[in-house]
Design a protein around this motif. Structure first.
Motif, short mmCIF file in Angstrom:
data_model
loop_
_atom_site.label_atom_id
_atom_site.label_comp_id
_atom_site.label_asym_id
_atom_site.label_seq_id
_atom_site.Cartn_x
_atom_site.Cartn_y
_atom_site.Cartn_z
N ALA A 159 0.84 -1.20 0.00
CA ALA A 159 0.00 0.00 0.00
C ALA A 159 0.87 1.25 0.00
O ALA A 159 0.58 2.23 -0.69
N SER A 160 1.96 1.22 0.76
CA SER A 160 2.88 2.35 0.80
C SER A 160 3.49 2.59 -0.58
O SER A 160 3.62 3.74 -1.02
N GLU A 162 2.11 1.84 -3.43
CA GLU A 162 1.07 2.36 -4.29
C GLU A 162 0.83 3.85 -4.03
O GLU A 162 0.66 4.64 -4.96
N VAL A 163 0.81 4.22 -2.77
CA VAL A 163 0.60 5.63 -2.42
C VAL A 163 1.75 6.48 -2.97
O VAL A 163 1.54 7.57 -3.51
N SER A 164 2.96 5.97 -2.85
CA SER A 164 4.13 6.68 -3.36
C SER A 164 4.05 6.86 -4.88
O SER A 164 4.29 7.95 -5.40
N HIS A 166 1.34 6.78 -6.70
CA HIS A 166 0.22 7.66 -7.00
C HIS A 166 0.62 9.12 -6.78
O HIS A 166 0.31 10.00 -7.58
N SER A 167 1.34 9.38 -5.68
CA SER A 167 1.80 10.74 -5.39
C SER A 167 2.76 11.21 -6.48
O SER A 167 2.69 12.37 -6.92
#
Length: 186
Positions: A159-160, A162-164, A166-167
């Motif tokens: 998840a981390s 993916e967030v990275s 996406h950011s």
């Protein structure tokens, strides 16, 4: 010579126009390449999210199953972390005298316990079997908690990531690929 100067001037203007046109086309090419890369990255992200959903959906009932035992486990941990370490206990006087007195008190306590609970009672046998069952269940829960904890750590890591990603994608979209490249590679 006059015609040659005019021809040179005209050739220079045409060359300048061609250079400007080349720069515009290169900018368009960069923009199209950036959009293609963003679409590919977005597609990969969507595929990864779909895979994660497929993997996580069956775990929801399993996680629900561990909610209550986890609350009890957390409460037990909270209670035990407040215990004082033995090495910080102050003993007045001679240690050998203290241990002798403590031994006498323990002997008295043992005698009182034997009077209250006969050794061959059925309650002791039931308690012993219950303790064995409790030990087995706690060992099984411990193994399950370790597996679940590992899975949760792996999921959190994914998840981390993916967030990275996406950011990073949002930064690239809002600031442009060339600006973001400058942040990382200059």
């Amino acid at each position: 010579e006059n015609n040659l100067a005019k021809l040179e001037e005209k050739a220079e203007k045409n060359l300048m126009k061609l250079c400007e046109q080349k720069m515009r086309l290169q900018e368009k090419l960069y923009e199209v390449n950036r959009k293609i890369l963003l679409q590919e990255r977005e597609q990969k992200l969507d595929e990864m999210l779909d895979k994660q959903l497929e993997m996580l959906t069956p775990l929801i009932p399993v996680c629900e199953q561990f909610k209550e035992p986890y609350k009890h486990f957390a409460a037990a941990l909270d209670v035990t972390r407040h215990e004082l370490p033995i090495k910080n206990i102050h003993i007045e006087g001679d240690v050998h005298t203290y241990l002798g007195e403590l031994g006498k008190e323990l002997t008295i306590t043992q005698e009182l316990l034997t009077e209250l609970m006969p050794s061959g009672s059925e309650e002791s046998a039931k308690t012993l079997s219950s303790l064995k069952e409790l030990k087995e269940v706690s060992q099984e829960l411990d193994k399950e908690l370790q597996r679940t904890f590992t899975q949760v750590q792996n999921l959190a890591s994914e998840a981390s990531k993916e967030v990275s990603l996406h950011s990073q994608q949002i930064c690239e979209e809002s600031h442009g690929l060339e600006v973001v490249k400058g942040w990382y590679f200059d």
